[in-house]
Motif scaffolding. Structure first.
Motif, mmCIF file in Angstrom:
data_model
loop_
_atom_site.group_PDB
_atom_site.id
_atom_site.type_symbol
_atom_site.label_atom_id
_atom_site.label_comp_id
_atom_site.label_asym_id
_atom_site.label_seq_id
_atom_site.Cartn_x
_atom_site.Cartn_y
_atom_site.Cartn_z
ATOM 1 N N LEU A 183 5.642 -16.366 6.063
ATOM 2 C CA LEU A 183 6.640 -15.873 6.706
ATOM 3 C C LEU A 183 6.374 -15.360 8.022
ATOM 4 N N ALA A 185 6.700 -12.934 11.034
ATOM 5 C CA ALA A 185 7.247 -11.704 11.499
ATOM 6 C C ALA A 185 6.913 -11.146 12.812
ATOM 7 N N VAL A 192 10.378 -7.369 10.321
ATOM 8 C CA VAL A 192 10.118 -7.146 8.564
ATOM 9 C C VAL A 192 11.247 -7.234 7.906
ATOM 10 N N TYR A 195 11.249 -10.331 5.506
ATOM 11 C CA TYR A 195 10.264 -10.144 4.565
ATOM 12 C C TYR A 195 10.596 -9.369 3.433
ATOM 13 N N LYS A 199 10.673 -11.261 -0.215
ATOM 14 C CA LYS A 199 9.917 -10.608 -1.107
ATOM 15 C C LYS A 199 10.640 -10.353 -2.378
ATOM 16 N N VAL A 211 2.364 -13.116 5.034
ATOM 17 C CA VAL A 211 2.974 -12.695 6.375
ATOM 18 C C VAL A 211 2.112 -13.101 7.717
ATOM 19 N N VAL A 229 3.982 -4.357 5.082
ATOM 20 C CA VAL A 229 3.976 -5.352 4.254
ATOM 21 C C VAL A 229 2.556 -5.602 3.491
ATOM 22 N N ASP A 232 0.109 -8.358 1.904
ATOM 23 C CA ASP A 232 0.786 -9.485 2.252
ATOM 24 C C ASP A 232 0.556 -10.163 3.802
#
Length: 331
Positions: A183, A185, A192, A195, A199, A211, A229, A232
């Motif tokens: 992902l 970002a 975000v 995200y 998620k 991420v 995040v 991640d």
């Protein structure tokens, strides 16, 4: 491995997916790249000019051929016309492999030569004039989902899919088709937001998600992403003169990409390779069947006039060993 790049529009996911594809080719991996984004920019990001990118065949236009080939001699599928985007393979189905020649690649894929190798490129195809106002883009990416359902791939083989922007990826079960989802970002609140949606949606399906921070300008940007995040966050990628030159149509040799960004791309490949060790083909097949039954009940049975639940072969599990030459397929 099957790899997806997702993110909000403008996050740079197409640029990063193209850089990752170039990196894999430079490392002598075998790559099939798929542009499944509505904006269809992956070809240009890989160096095709406007005419070459426009000439890429649309997978959606080849759906009858794709269905007919993948159906094979599967006795549970009465005709190619009864196949929908979620139809799973079974005994007698033809499977796709990264390193092979087949009618699907002949019709839908084109070889793109990069600085350090070559890859196969496929594209869903853009909206046409006839689609405007009457068609949903998700009907076009159905060809990609059907191909992924019938794909077997090995450790040094990659299928990299540039997905449609935002949370639209969840309009089908295709989001569960990947070994790793990156992902992309930006270090902003809007950056975000996708995200959090991804998620939440993916939590119950065991989707492996990392991420990649893009347009990172310093440690403060990385700190922000970490706070949003957590673990991640895989890596941050900074501004790139190489990318700016490429986007102006004057790409330098890929070996001149900034060292920090080359290291970041290697971190992505390492994460993808780690995901290979966690493959669960039984779960993969089970999720495939789950979404097929949902689609069959909600619209597929009515559209095709068939009981699509009968297409499920309860004894069949898609598995990497089916990619071996000894695993015979129907002629």
């Amino acid at each position: 491995m099957k790899i997806a790049f997702v993110g909000k529009g403008g996050s740079g996911k197409t640029t990063l997916s193209s850089l990752f594809i170039r990196h894999l080719a430079a490392n002598e991996a075998h790559v099939v790249a798929v542009d499944a984004d509505i904006n269809q920019h992956l070809g240009a990001a890989l160096g095709l000019d406007e005419n070459e990118a426009a000439a890429l065949p649309a997978m959606g236009a080849q759906l009858p051929l794709i269905k007919d080939y993948l159906r094979g001699t599967n006795p549970r599928i009465s005709s190619a016309a009864t196949m929908i985007k979620t139809t799973p393979p079974g005994e007698g189905s033809r499977l796709l492999r990264v390193r092979e020649d087949n009618p699907v690649y002949d019709a839908c894929a084109r070889t793109v030569r990069l600085d350090d190798g070559e890859i196969k490129l496929m594209a869903t195809g853009p909206f046409t004039e006839n689609d405007l106002g009457v068609a949903c883009y998700h009907s076009k990416v159905g060809a990609v989902e059907l191909c992924l359902n019938h794909l077997v791939d090995g450790q040094d083989e990659y299928v990299v899919v540039d997905m449609t922007a935002g949370s639209d990826s969840f309009a089908s079960g295709m989001f569960t088709r990947f070994d790793m989802t990156f992902l992309v970002a930006e270090p902003t609140r809007k950056g975000v937001s996708v995200y959090r949606q991804y998620k939440d949606y993916a939590r119950d399906f065991g989707v492996a998600l990392k991420v990649v921070g893009n347009k990172v300008q310093g440690e403060d940007d990385l700190d922000f992403l970490r706070s949003e995040v957590g673990d991640d966050l895989l890596v941050g990628i900074g501004q790139s003169d190489w990318v700016r030159t490429m986007e102006k149509g004057r790409p330098a040799p890929f070996e001149l990409l900034e060292a920090d960004n080359r290291m970041a791309l290697q971190a992505l490949q390492n994460a993808a390779e780690d995901s290979y060790e966690l493959r669960d083909w039984e779960r993969y097949t089970r999720q495939m069947v789950h979404f097929h039954l949902k689609n069959a009940e909600s619209w597929g049975n009515e559209k095709t006039g068939a009981d699509l639940a009968a297409q499920v072969d309860p004894a069949f599990v898609l598995h990497e060993h089916l990619s071996e030459p000894s695993a015979a397929q129907p002629a």
